[in-house]
Enzyme design. Sequence first.
Site, short mmCIF file in Angstrom:
data_model
loop_
_atom_site.label_atom_id
_atom_site.label_comp_id
_atom_site.label_asym_id
_atom_site.label_seq_id
_atom_site.Cartn_x
_atom_site.Cartn_y
_atom_site.Cartn_z
CG ASP A 1 -11.14 -10.45 -51.38
OD1 ASP A 1 -12.05 -9.59 -51.27
OD2 ASP A 1 -10.81 -10.95 -52.46
CG ASP B 1 4.13 -8.55 -42.55
OD1 ASP B 1 3.85 -7.47 -41.97
OD2 ASP B 1 5.28 -9.03 -42.54
CE1 TYR C 1 -3.20 -4.32 -57.33
CE2 TYR C 1 -5.27 -3.58 -56.41
CZ TYR C 1 -4.27 -4.52 -56.50
OH TYR C 1 -4.34 -5.66 -55.75
CE LYS D 1 5.95 -5.75 -45.44
NZ LYS D 1 6.21 -6.92 -44.58
CG ASP E 1 -7.51 -6.45 -54.04
OD1 ASP E 1 -8.62 -6.96 -53.80
OD2 ASP E 1 -6.95 -6.53 -55.15
#
Length: 367
Positions: free
Chosen positions: A252, A224, A142, A192, A248
Amino acid sequence: MSNPSILILPGDGIGPEVMAEVRKIIDWFGAKRDLAFDVSEDLVGGAAYDKHGVPLADETMAKAQEVDAVLLGAVGGPKYDVLDFSVKPERGLLRLRKEMDLFANLRPAQCFDALADFSSLKKDVVAGLDIMIVRELTSGVYFGEPRGIFNEGNERVGINTQRYTESEIERVARAAFELAMRRNKKLCSMEKANVMESGILWREVVTRVGQDYPEVELSHMYADNGAMQLVRAPKQFDVIVTDNLFGDILSDCAAMLTGSLGMLPSASLGAPMENGRPKAMYEPVHGSAPDIAGQGKANPIACILSFAMALRYSFDQGDEATRLETAIEKVLADGVRTADLMGPEGGVPVSTSEMGDKIVAALDASL
Ligand code: NAD
């Protein structure tokens, strides 16, 4: 010695309504547990824009840097949607996070027994769930450069860059290990490393930091797979540490295991200050909920649980934090519900302030 200090920034929409209930709880701890705080209050978001023309005044920013903890309600609302990006209410929040350098975002996912039916997962998968996701908050994709939309030949290309320095990984890893030491000494790091160099470095640095915490059982998982495991068998985890982007999404996902947005607290922590306490801001995950603002319908529990996190992580009052969480659990077990927690069986919801009063009464009963 002076009392620990708290800056309250209620913000917009339901922010002031839920924060009024937190004030009752803070007052209770001062009156009944000899735990007094110096509380000041100021404006943020649209409320600050209305008064100062900016979503966070410089004086407010300076105060936030001085206090032991900031408690924030929520910012934003339709009235401010037309504003220029540079003065939108959310910019006030981002400025606080950036200038306080709050690099570790703590998002608990805790399922209160009384609300286990609210989860979209089977009750036995989530009942008793209590995990914590630590998300790196100030770096990664980000923020990495280069970023932008560029011309390349006869088409455009959108670019973002995942970038982590060793020290950025190290400080958030250390925060996660410290947390694991206070909890069940179990930490899972997610990246990852199979396809990303930043993931390889992440895994290396977390493993190295882990040598300073031999009591903590450290594991690594590809993010993942982590997402799959979170919905398959979330109770296998205790503390999870991960980068900004994966955090992020995973936080959630984990939060929703527990049901309602009105129940989710968070903490954002930075480096230790001179007094040893970390720079810290506590806030509910939800927004300003303009659809119910001013109607006494908001659930104040997310904001009250954020204060419980402040008791634990800023003020070293873990037992009192547990007292507050237990009081909330008791109120829910008694069937007290704000409108967002009403199940299909219906019933009469309590108002925001009635919920606050019930929690105060449960705190009284805990003595
Ligand atoms: P929201 O979280 O405000 O609301 C989503 C839904 O959840 C709404 O139906 C709302 O009524 C309900 N809800 C949220 N909190 C609740 C509570 N405590 N009790 C009962 N119900 C609750 O998200 P949104 O509608 O997407 O955004 C509204 C505004 O809030 C926007 O301006 C947005 O930018 C802002 N926002 C701010 C923050 C923040 O301050 N941290 C976070 C998210 C959104």
